[in-house]
Every structure is written in C-alpha cells, then in structure tokens.
Design an enzyme around this catalytic site. Structure first.
Site, PDB file in Angstrom:
ATOM      1  N   HIS A  74       0.839  -1.205   0.000  1.00  8.18           N
ATOM      2  CA  HIS A  74       0.000   0.000   0.000  1.00  8.18           C
ATOM      3  C   HIS A  74       0.871   1.250   0.000  1.00  8.18           C
ATOM      4  O   HIS A  74       1.913   1.284   0.667  1.00  8.18           O
ATOM      5  CB  HIS A  74      -0.940   0.014   1.208  1.00  8.18           C
ATOM      6  N   ASP A  76      -0.643   4.270   0.694  1.00 10.06           N
ATOM      7  CA  ASP A  76      -1.210   5.249   1.632  1.00 10.06           C
ATOM      8  C   ASP A  76      -0.468   5.149   2.962  1.00 10.06           C
ATOM      9  O   ASP A  76       0.168   4.124   3.269  1.00 10.06           O
ATOM     10  CB  ASP A  76      -2.718   5.056   1.814  1.00 10.06           C
ATOM     11  N   ASP A 107       6.689   1.792   6.559  1.00 11.79           N
ATOM     12  CA  ASP A 107       5.314   1.260   6.403  1.00 11.79           C
ATOM     13  C   ASP A 107       4.571   2.058   5.353  1.00 11.79           C
ATOM     14  O   ASP A 107       3.851   2.971   5.683  1.00 11.79           O
ATOM     15  CB  ASP A 107       4.594   1.296   7.751  1.00 11.79           C
ATOM     16  N   GLU A 142      -5.206   1.066   2.744  1.00  9.99           N
ATOM     17  CA  GLU A 142      -4.918   0.010   3.706  1.00  9.99           C
ATOM     18  C   GLU A 142      -5.004   0.531   5.131  1.00  9.99           C
ATOM     19  O   GLU A 142      -5.484  -0.150   6.020  1.00  9.99           O
ATOM     20  CB  GLU A 142      -3.522  -0.577   3.460  1.00  9.99           C
ATOM     21  N   GLU A 143      -4.545   1.765   5.331  1.00  8.91           N
ATOM     22  CA  GLU A 143      -4.358   2.249   6.696  1.00  8.91           C
ATOM     23  C   GLU A 143      -5.651   2.678   7.368  1.00  8.91           C
ATOM     24  O   GLU A 143      -5.750   2.676   8.587  1.00  8.91           O
ATOM     25  CB  GLU A 143      -3.360   3.420   6.716  1.00  8.91           C
ATOM     26  N   GLU A 171       5.323  -5.452   3.920  1.00  6.56           N
ATOM     27  CA  GLU A 171       5.094  -4.784   5.210  1.00  6.56           C
ATOM     28  C   GLU A 171       6.343  -4.961   6.081  1.00  6.56           C
ATOM     29  O   GLU A 171       7.073  -5.945   5.947  1.00  6.56           O
ATOM     30  CB  GLU A 171       3.884  -5.409   5.932  1.00  6.56           C
ATOM     31  N   HIS A 360       4.445   4.278  12.097  1.00  7.04           N
ATOM     32  CA  HIS A 360       3.377   5.092  12.693  1.00  7.04           C
ATOM     33  C   HIS A 360       3.896   6.082  13.743  1.00  7.04           C
ATOM     34  O   HIS A 360       3.109   6.689  14.462  1.00  7.04           O
ATOM     35  CB  HIS A 360       2.264   4.217  13.300  1.00  7.04           C
TER      36      HIS A 360
HETATM   37 ZN   LIG Z   1       1.440  -1.097   6.348  1.00  6.66          ZN
END
Ligand SMILES: [Zn+2]
Length: 387
Positions: A74, A76, A107, A142-143, A171, A360
């Site tokens: 992903h 995003d 990520d 995805e997030e 990932e 994150h």
């Molecule tokens: Zn991810």
C-alpha cells in the site's frame, strides 16, 4: 527517474507524495511510470463505496506465463501527527546520517521501492523478461477503513482471469534487524458482546429483582479461565480478552436490567470463525445453566486466520535473506492483521519488508543500508524463483 532507479530514489519520490489515506498525491503515478517504462502492462483501478472516499489502486504485470510472483503493498500512510515534532519533514524524504526520513519510510513505501528497484534490476539483467510473470498489486486504501483496496483489487484481478502462484507483501515484518522475521500468517480476530439480562429493581428489595452484575462477573470468569487451545505448530495459543464491562447505570439504588461485556478473540488455526463462535456459545450455555439468561452478539469480522505452511516458498525467501544478511529468519505468526489475510485466499503469501520499529511514529525512518539489503534480498528471491 529511469529504469535503473535505485530503491532510495524511488522511496524518496514516494515519500514526497503526502498520500495520507484517502489521498494518493501522485504516489501510484510514480510506480506506474517506472513499471510502464520497464514493459509492464499497468492498470489504474478506482473503487467506490457509499460513505467512503473513492480510492485509486494500481495493478501492473509483466509476462503472461507461470509461475507468477506478485509483490503487494500500500502507498497510503497514516497522518504524520505533529509536523513540527519531526526532525525532518514528514514528507521531505530527507537523508541524514544514513537514515531516510518520512511517513511511510518503513510502512511501507520503502518496502515497495525495494521491490520495484529489485524487479527493474532483474529485468535489465534478463533481456527485460521474467521466466514467468511478475506483478505489483498496490492499493491506496490500507491504513484507514480499507474497503476500496486490496479486497476489491483481488476480486477485480480474479474477474480478469489473473491467477497468482505466490505473493510477498512488503510490510515491515522485521523486529530488530533486517532478516530477523518473515511473517507467514496471522491469527484471526473476532469480537463480540456478552449480554446478560436480569430484572431491574430497588436495591432494598433484591428478591424482586435479578441482578445481572454478579452473573456477568461469573460468566466472564468462566469464559476467561478456560483456554481455547494450547497453540499449534505455527501459532501461539488463541486468547479471549474482555475489554470492557458496562451497565450504564447512573444510580446507586437501582439494580440494572442488563449488563454487557465486550471481548475480542485472537484465534489460531485450530479454529474457524464458525467453530470458534460455536465453542464459545457452548461454554457460555454450560456456565449459565438453567438460571442465567445470557447471549452473545458477534460483530462482523473479515479477519480470518491464515498461514502459509513452511515449505518451498518460505525456504526460497529464507535462503535469499540468509545469503544477504547471514541471518536465519524466524517464521512468525504474531502481531496484528494486514492485507495478507485477504491475499491468502488466492495464493500462498508471506510478509517480508523493512524493520518495523518506527512505523506510525514521529520521525519514521529507515537506514539507507536497509533499503540496499532488502533490494538485494528481493533480487535474490526473483533469481531463485525464476531459475
Ligand atoms: Zn502497512
């Protein structure tokens, strides 16, 4: 960028697109241009759902023969949080002291960049062709709620007749250092609400009421104390965790009519959602006897357990990892859910990417040397896969 773009260059171009879900901000276009240049047939597919933003996705494939190896991921990212707290801008793609900074560095824009760089390099070394097919299945959803992403893109691909033999999701699977962990599965997740009905009444006249609070406490203890299983070859034991108990009663002199308790179960491959629900309901019925009136409201879940059993494909990825890093990766099934659970319905899938430590977080970053290592690992996977 050219067909010899490095993982760092690709990662920087991606990081400079502020693609906080649902925005794409040009991120998929970066990949599409590179893959098209290398001879991929590319498709931009937009999905919609009432109440959510339309989301753009990318599917690109080169070759039409088997075997077919897919890289999934992903573009995003989660929001950067307090921008001023970053030591380098969240969307700067700056490199300082050998570290690449930016939201999505690990990520998982960094991981995707490595897969693309490895593929471009592989194709350049093999007359622009794979002995089989290579594809990229990249979503922009995805997030966040993840309804216009991988699930629909897989359905779209299946309707076109696309079949995949194996998939790698980039990932950030590694815990401490690149090469320490391949994720080969995840536990399933199932939430529910335990509801106990009593009878409301005055606390001074308890014989005219039925208090659901001691009853729900007894049921919680009963469900909590009995293990769901002892674990399996690839998984730790399933666990049921109560997360709240509520009666919503503002009064101290009223026995409430109902008590509710929320719980979540992370379950392994001893169970399916159906068998798990049946097991818990059977235990509940036993704990209730003829006296307690209780039921469970199950919440919808799209997180089934899956596992790619260790074998030829995991051996091949592990061999490439060992060759580049000297490490023998652990084949792990811990942690939360990812899009791999959806892909697992179509083909064997593993997750292997960068090191997840800063995902994150403020100052999300990756050593540039890790980008080089991951690119070399993916490159080794391609070489072994299409031998
Ligand atoms: Zn991810």
């Amino acid at each position: 960028m050219t067909a010899t773009a490095t993982a760092l260059e690709i990662a920087q171009a991606l990081l400079r697109c502020p693609s906080v879900t649902p925005a794409d901000a040009g991120a998929l276009g970066v990949l599409e241009a590179l893959l098209k240049d290398a001879g991929f047939a590319t498709h931009r597919v937009t999905f919609s759902e009432p109440g959510t933003a339309d989301i753009d996705n990318l599917y690109a494939r080169i070759g039409d023969a088997a075997p077919h190896l897919c890289f999934a991921g992903h573009t995003d990212v989660v929001p950067p949080g307090d921008d001023s707290a970053w030591s380098h801008g969240a969307f700067s793609g700056d490199v300082a002291d050998g570290l690449l900074y930016g939201r999505g560095a690990v990520d998982m824009k960094g991981g995707i960049a490595c897969a693309v760089a490895a593929t471009l390099d592989y194709l350049a070394a093999h007359d622009g062709k794979a002995k089989g097919s290579i594809s990229f299945l990249i979503t922009g959803d995805e997030e966040d709620v993840a309804v216009n992403g991988t699930v629909k893109l897989l359905q779209w691909a299946a309707e076109r007749g696309e079949t995949f033999d194996h998939c790698i999701v980039g990932e950030p699977s590694n815990v401490e250092a690149i090469g320490d962990t391949i994720k080969i599965g995840r536990r399933g997740s199932q939430s529910g609400v335990l509801i106990v009905d009593g009878q409301q009444g005055h606390v001074a006249y308890p014989h005219r009421a039925a208090n659901p609070i001691p009853d729900i406490a007894a049921l919680i203890t009963a469900l909590n104390d009995e293990p769901l299983d002892q674990g399996s070859a690839q998984f730790q034991p399933s666990n049921l965790a109560f997360t709240s108990v509520d009666v919503g009663n503002p009064a101290t002199n009223v026995i409430p009519a109902q008590a509710r308790a929320k719980f979540n179960i992370r379950f392994n491959d001893h169970h399916t959602q159906e068998s798990l629900r049946a097991l818990v309901e059977q235990r509940l019925a036993a704990a209730c006897g003829n006296r307690i009136r209780a039921r469970i409201e199950w919440l919808p879940s799209n997180a089934d357990v899956f596992v790619t059993k260790p074998g030829g494909f995991t051996d091949l990825v592990s061999a490439s990892i060992a060759n580049i890093t000297g490490r023998t990766p652990e084949l792990n099934t811990g942690g939360g859910t990812s899009d791999a659970r959806f892909i697992a319905k179509y083909c064997p899938v593993v997750e292997f990417g960068l090191v997840g430590q800063t995902m994150h977080q403020i100052d999300e970053r990756t050593p540039v040397s890790d980008l080089d290592k991951l690119t070399a690992i993916y490159r080794g996977v391609l070489e072994r896969y299409f031998r």
